[in-house]
Write a protein that holds these residues in place. Structure first.
Motif, PDB file in Angstrom:
ATOM      1  N   VAL A  27      54.214  27.062  87.861  1.00 12.31           N
ATOM      2  CA  VAL A  27      54.194  25.904  86.967  1.00 12.31           C
ATOM      3  C   VAL A  27      54.306  24.630  87.788  1.00 12.31           C
ATOM      4  CG1 VAL A  27      55.409  24.687  85.108  1.00 12.31           C
ATOM      5  CG2 VAL A  27      55.198  27.182  85.031  1.00 12.31           C
ATOM      6  N   LEU A  28      53.545  23.628  87.412  1.00 14.07           N
ATOM      7  CA  LEU A  28      53.635  22.310  88.043  1.00 14.07           C
ATOM      8  C   LEU A  28      54.165  21.316  87.019  1.00 14.07           C
ATOM      9  CD1 LEU A  28      51.189  20.602  90.444  1.00 14.07           C
ATOM     10  CD2 LEU A  28      51.903  19.365  88.412  1.00 14.07           C
ATOM     11  N   LEU A 113      46.716  20.476  94.511  1.00 18.83           N
ATOM     12  CA  LEU A 113      47.954  21.173  94.164  1.00 18.83           C
ATOM     13  C   LEU A 113      47.787  22.093  92.959  1.00 18.83           C
ATOM     14  CD1 LEU A 113      50.480  18.212  94.535  1.00 18.83           C
ATOM     15  CD2 LEU A 113      49.754  19.864  96.271  1.00 18.83           C
ATOM     16  N   LEU A 114      46.612  22.069  92.334  1.00 20.17           N
ATOM     17  CA  LEU A 114      46.409  22.804  91.090  1.00 20.17           C
ATOM     18  C   LEU A 114      45.659  24.122  91.275  1.00 20.17           C
ATOM     19  CD1 LEU A 114      45.443  19.744  88.861  1.00 20.17           C
ATOM     20  CD2 LEU A 114      47.482  21.155  88.585  1.00 20.17           C
ATOM     21  N   ASP A 118      49.354  27.933  86.855  1.00 18.55           N
ATOM     22  CA  ASP A 118      49.094  28.547  85.557  1.00 18.55           C
ATOM     23  C   ASP A 118      49.336  27.596  84.398  1.00 18.55           C
ATOM     24  OD1 ASP A 118      48.655  31.455  86.367  1.00 18.55           O
ATOM     25  OD2 ASP A 118      50.599  31.036  87.313  1.00 18.55           O
ATOM     26  N   LEU A 119      50.193  26.606  84.602  1.00 21.14           N
ATOM     27  CA  LEU A 119      50.598  25.714  83.523  1.00 21.14           C
ATOM     28  C   LEU A 119      51.119  24.413  84.108  1.00 21.14           C
ATOM     29  CD1 LEU A 119      51.456  25.172  80.508  1.00 21.14           C
ATOM     30  CD2 LEU A 119      53.631  26.286  81.088  1.00 21.14           C
ATOM     31  N   VAL A 120      50.836  23.300  83.421  1.00 20.02           N
ATOM     32  CA  VAL A 120      51.354  21.991  83.814  1.00 20.02           C
ATOM     33  C   VAL A 120      52.203  21.444  82.673  1.00 20.02           C
ATOM     34  CG1 VAL A 120      50.765  19.598  84.393  1.00 20.02           C
ATOM     35  CG2 VAL A 120      49.432  21.491  85.370  1.00 20.02           C
ATOM     36  N   ILE A 121      53.358  20.897  83.014  1.00 21.40           N
ATOM     37  CA  ILE A 121      54.219  20.243  82.033  1.00 21.40           C
ATOM     38  C   ILE A 121      54.213  18.744  82.297  1.00 21.40           C
ATOM     39  CG2 ILE A 121      56.586  19.988  81.184  1.00 21.40           C
ATOM     40  CD1 ILE A 121      57.030  22.920  81.706  1.00 21.40           C
ATOM     41  N   ASP A 122      53.901  17.993  81.263  1.00 22.07           N
ATOM     42  CA  ASP A 122      53.884  16.531  81.329  1.00 22.07           C
ATOM     43  C   ASP A 122      55.300  16.002  81.189  1.00 22.07           C
ATOM     44  OD1 ASP A 122      53.463  13.769  80.870  1.00 22.07           O
ATOM     45  OD2 ASP A 122      53.201  14.140  78.718  1.00 22.07           O
ATOM     46  N   GLN A 138      41.519  19.390  81.750  1.00 23.66           N
ATOM     47  CA  GLN A 138      40.382  19.886  80.970  1.00 23.66           C
ATOM     48  C   GLN A 138      39.280  20.378  81.897  1.00 23.66           C
ATOM     49  OE1 GLN A 138      39.626  20.199  77.629  1.00 23.66           O
ATOM     50  NE2 GLN A 138      41.708  19.661  77.014  1.00 23.66           N
ATOM     51  N   LYS A 139      39.016  19.604  82.928  1.00 18.41           N
ATOM     52  CA  LYS A 139      37.961  19.966  83.888  1.00 18.41           C
ATOM     53  C   LYS A 139      38.256  21.299  84.568  1.00 18.41           C
ATOM     54  CE  LYS A 139      35.902  18.312  88.234  1.00 18.41           C
ATOM     55  NZ  LYS A 139      35.969  17.226  89.259  1.00 18.41           N
ATOM     56  N   LEU A 140      39.534  21.523  84.911  1.00 17.21           N
ATOM     57  CA  LEU A 140      39.928  22.743  85.623  1.00 17.21           C
ATOM     58  C   LEU A 140      40.372  23.859  84.684  1.00 17.21           C
ATOM     59  CD1 LEU A 140      41.953  21.100  88.544  1.00 17.21           C
ATOM     60  CD2 LEU A 140      39.574  21.879  88.567  1.00 17.21           C
ATOM     61  N   ALA A 141      40.376  23.590  83.371  1.00 18.65           N
ATOM     62  CA  ALA A 141      40.746  24.579  82.354  1.00 18.65           C
ATOM     63  C   ALA A 141      42.159  25.118  82.557  1.00 18.65           C
ATOM     64  CB  ALA A 141      39.735  25.725  82.327  1.00 18.65           C
ATOM     65  N   ILE A 142      43.113  24.197  82.755  1.00 21.37           N
ATOM     66  CA  ILE A 142      44.522  24.565  82.914  1.00 21.37           C
ATOM     67  C   ILE A 142      45.289  24.045  81.704  1.00 21.37           C
ATOM     68  CG2 ILE A 142      46.611  24.272  84.313  1.00 21.37           C
ATOM     69  CD1 ILE A 142      44.787  23.839  86.735  1.00 21.37           C
TER      70      ILE A 142
END
Length: 336
Positions: A27-28, A113-114, A118-122, A138-142
């Motif tokens: 997770v990032l 870094l992506l 698997d998941l990014v938290i804002d 959206q571009k990287l479908a994450i």
């Protein structure tokens, strides 16, 4: 150690299989302040395999009221948030791989870094970065989980590329207040409520239980006892420049990226130069102008009624002004 996650695995939607999945995921978190630090702590305590944290700022005393990973000593030392957070998080769970970056989030800095995320938290504090995230993810479908809070209010939504409306779609439909924590304040329970929604959705995604995901936008006002979920499925737009049929990802273009930015509500301007700055060389020059304070990560000083903080990645925060022109003047007088 085998009992470490026993209470979590007893929860049937997770179980042993889900726990194993959590331990294999990455997770990032973008931002390590009010939302970022408790989300990070929750994931580390839950046994996430790898956690990457990005933040451009350092700890100040005003953070301590709601940013739970930090101490008074961190504020006195002006410790970068990700460094202070990693120290605390490692003490909580030394088996988690934690990667930290003291940097501004740009498309160029984020994309490398992506690769295995698997998941990014804002957990950011401004919509410039959120719109950039929206395009890039959206571009990287994450998948990523939006969160925002101010005063006693907050909101959260889980964004799944190709499936749900994106942030651009949402904000075209649901206006967001321009209030900031610095203008109207914030209470810690509002932060905790947003984090509870974000971290729960994160666990659902990590154990791959997408059927359990909350499909609605949640908003609340704790002080005034309001809680609402909004069906936003119809907000998704075929012509959206981010998630539509022909996306342009306009926030990833060079011209759309902020180089000088007034940090909302903080009486601060951030300057991101297009060249490197060596802190040791800068310290040698600036100590002739005014007293400086340094640590391994930044340099700070008082000059012309402003407090200036230089970071290793070349950024500078000019505290004490909302004027880009004054900030530029101060910066160029010091750096050249």
């Amino acid at each position: 150690m085998k009992d470490r996650y026993s209470r979590q695995t007893l929860f049937k939607p997770i179980g042993e299989a889900g726990q194993n999945k959590i331990g294999q995921k990455h997770v990032l978190i973008i931002g390590c302040g009010a939302l970022g630090s408790p989300n990070a702590e929750t994931l580390v305590r839950a046994g996430i395999g790898k956690l990457t944290i990005i933040d451009r700022d350092y700890v100040e005393f005003s953070n301590l009221q709601r940013q739970q990973l930090f101490t008074e000593k961190d504020a006195i030392d002006q410790m970068p948030k990700v460094i202070a957070a990693k120290k605390r998080l490692t003490a909580i769970n030394s088996s988690v791989e934690i990667e930290t970056h003291i940097m501004d989030a740009t498309s160029q800095s984020l994309e490398p870094l992506l690769k295995d995320v698997d998941l990014v938290i804002d957990a950011t504090d401004n919509f410039d970065i959120r719109f950039l995230m929206n395009d890039l993810l959206q571009k990287l479908a994450i998948p990523w989980i939006f969160g925002s809070c101010v005063s006693s209010m907050g909101m959260s939504y889980t964004i799944l590329p190709k499936e749900t409306p994106c942030l651009q779609c949402l904000l075209d439909t649901i206006p967001v207040s321009g209030a900031t924590c610095d203008s109207v304040g914030i209470i810690s329970p509002a932060v905790q409520m947003v984090v509870a929604h974000q971290s729960t959705e994160a666990l659902k995604l990590l154990v791959e239980d997408e059927h359990a995901l909350r499909t609605k936008l949640v908003t609340f006002d704790l002080w005034n006892n309001h809680y609402q979920t909004i069906n936003v499925e119809r907000a998704k737009k075929e012509a959206c420049p981010t998630c539509g049929a022909e996306p342009s990802y306009k926030y990833l273009t060079y011209g759309a990226q902020t180089k000088m930015e007034v940090l909302c509500g903080r009486n601060t301007v951030q300057i991101r130069p297009n060249r490197e700055i060596h802190l040791d060389d800068l310290a040698n020059r600036l100590q002739k102008i005014a007293p400086i304070k340094t640590n391994d990560f930044l340099l700070s000083m008082e000059y012309r009624s402003c407090r200036i903080v230089f970071f290793q990645d070349g950024r500078a925060l000019i505290h004490g002004t909302n004027s880009v022109e004054k900030a530029k003047s101060v910066y160029y007088q010091l750096v050249g």
